[in-house]
Write an enzyme that holds these catalytic residues in place. Structure first.
Site, PDB file in Angstrom:
ATOM      1  NE  ARG A  48      70.537 -63.801  11.925  1.00 44.05           N
ATOM      2  CZ  ARG A  48      70.032 -62.903  12.782  1.00 44.05           C
ATOM      3  NH1 ARG A  48      69.870 -61.640  12.424  1.00 44.05           N
ATOM      4  NH2 ARG A  48      69.672 -63.260  14.001  1.00 44.05           N
ATOM      5  CB  THR A 124      66.118 -70.605  13.432  1.00 50.01           C
ATOM      6  OG1 THR A 124      67.122 -70.745  12.402  1.00 50.01           O
ATOM      7  CG2 THR A 124      66.692 -69.859  14.625  1.00 50.01           C
ATOM      8  CE  LYS A 163      66.706 -64.958  17.258  1.00 43.11           C
ATOM      9  NZ  LYS A 163      68.026 -64.303  17.212  1.00 43.11           N
ATOM     10  CB  CYS A 192      69.340 -72.069  18.074  1.00 42.07           C
ATOM     11  SG  CYS A 192      68.763 -70.371  18.299  1.00 42.07           S
TER      12      CYS A 192
END
Length: 242
Positions: A48, A124, A163, A192
């Site tokens: 994204r 983010t 991540k 987030c």
């Protein structure tokens, strides 16, 4: 009770963590006291932040396919375990027939209910650049405080390191929150779901966790009962927040 659909995979840990907190926050004495849920870990959804900052492929077609999958699975309440994906909220809410909860709106409402007047958001870079929380703050009638650029770079880097499977500690984001408050915010939203996974449901003064707020809202929307909400408490590391 209504069935919950979780559009996850952005990343997979975030979706799994949302389902964990949804289950933990449901006050049920037996298995059948919990709402049914479908977790679709759609890890192939394009990044994204990459799209929102001018790189990569649009995630919208894949998000629409995930939404359709959950609706076809009988989900009556939908959430996305990714704050940045809410840049596409209007299209996805329409596609879901109005079943999609709005995580940023819920988080801002929760922050305002705790007296917030100047809100900063750790997220983010894609989420920040899309103005998702800025718009939610405007609708709520409160000031949005931008994250200083050097802090935003650090936060985004740590999100992507999480991540990638690195062990990121809560202190990393508490430090960023303190810097945001030094920049003028009186309340910080953890915007987030990777940050939420790092924080582990901890309750801190002047902080709102968007995932926690949305998980509670999902429990109620499904017709179940939440465990009593914990009071915000002091934490040795962030005593300057009090």
């Amino acid at each position: 009770m209504k069935k919950l659909g979780i559009l996850g995979g952005m990343g997979p840990l975030a979706g799994a963590y949302f389902f964990l907190r949804f289950s933990q926050l449901t006050a049920a004495q037996r298995d059948d006291g919990n709402p049914e849920a479908v977790l679709y870990s759609a890890s192939g959804i394009p990044d994204r932040t990459a799209w929102l900052t001018g790189r990569g492929e649009s995630p919208l077609p894949a998000l629409l396919r995930g939404t359709a999958f959950l609706c076809d699975s009988g989900a009556e309440v939908l959430v996305m375990a990714c704050n940045t994906a809410y840049a596409f909220f209007s299209e996805l809410r329409e596609a879901s027939g109005g079943r999609l909860l709005n995580m940023p709106e819920l988080a801002v409402f929760d922050a305002v209910s705790h007296g917030a007047g100047r809100i900063g958001v750790l997220s983010t870079t894609g989420c920040a650049s899309a103005g998702i929380y800025r718009a939610a703050c405007l609708r709520a009638g409160v000031e949005y405080v931008p994250v200083p650029s050097r802090v935003q770079e650090v936060v985004n880097e740590k999100i992507y390191r999480k991540k990638a499977g690195e062990d990121i500690t809560p202190e990393a984001f508490l430090l960023a929150a303190r810097e945001l408050m030094d920049a003028g915010a009186d309340h910080v939203i953890l915007g987030c779901t990777e940050i939420s996974a790092v924080m582990g449901g901890g309750v801190y003064p002047a902080l709102t966790d968007a995932l926690e707020t949305t998980a509670r809202a999902a429990v109620v929307a499904c017709g179940a009962v939440c465990h009593p909400k914990l009071e915000r408490r002091s934490h040795d590391f962030c005593g300057t927040f009090v």
